[in-house]
Scaffold this active site. Structure first.
Site: not given
Length: 209
Positions: A89, A177, A179
């Site tokens: 990001c 994202h 993660e």
């Protein structure tokens, strides 16, 4: 064994309890699947980080909240770092800025939802994924001008540059994202695993490869 650092891109005043918990969770997820120790550091401490690869986090506050001098030092530090970097990001946007690109406000900001992204190039970071993946989106800015030194790896209906790879050094980035994943939306984990392998770091407990 290659060393991995998770570098938090948030400015210090933005490290509120909620954001701190999000970054701790992201670092813990890296540690769960990386076959190496993970060091966490703030981006103003990059010069002191001893690592062979870096994951550069996002930032929940706008660029205007960051100190200009701090951002310049971060860009200098990234340019002088020879190892692999994954920018997430705002982390991806930081890599683009460090390479001379420009960031602009997103026409359609994403406020924390899983959304579809089209894979254009699955030769490295997005290897093993289908032509369309569902990933977590949370951003108000996006890449406005991408230098020629980058390849575009993915796009979506609302964002023309969802993932990139540098042609001349081991830099990768995602506007989404990776993660953030779960059993219904596992693509993010695969992206992280791919980066670890590209960085020469083993993966433990892989559910995919």
């Amino acid at each position: 064994m290659n060393r991995l650092a998770f570098v938090v891109s948030e400015h210090r005043a933005g490290l509120r309890q909620e954001t701190l918990e999000r970054y701790r969770r992201a670092a813990d997820r890296l540690a769960e699947i990386a076959d190496t120790d993970v060091t966490t550091a703030h981006y103003t401490e990059l010069a002191a980080v001893e690592a062979d690869a870096i994951v550069l986090s996002g930032s929940y506050d706008p660029w205007s909240a960051h100190g200009t001098a701090d951002l310049e030092r971060l860009a200098d530090g990234l340019r002088s770092f020879d190892g692999p970097v994954l920018g997430i990001c705002a982390g991806m946007q930081t890599l683009v800025r460090a390479a001379g690109g420009e960031i602009s406000s997103a026409d359609e900001p994403a406020a924390g939802v899983f959304a579809s992204v089209d894979v254009l190039d699955d030769s490295d970071l997005l290897s093993g994924l289908g032509p369309r993946i569902d990933v977590f989106e949370y951003h108000t800015d996006e890449v406005g001008v991408l230098p020629d030194r980058f390849r575009v790896l993915a796009r979506s209906e609302t964002c023309a540059i969802e993932a990139i790879a540098a042609r001349d050094r081991p830099w990768w980035g995602t506007q989404f994202h990776p993660e953030e994943w779960n059993a219904e939306h596992p693509a993010g984990r695969i992206v992280v695993e791919n980066f670890l392998r590209l960085a020469g770091i083993g993966v433990t407990g892989s559910e995919v490869h």
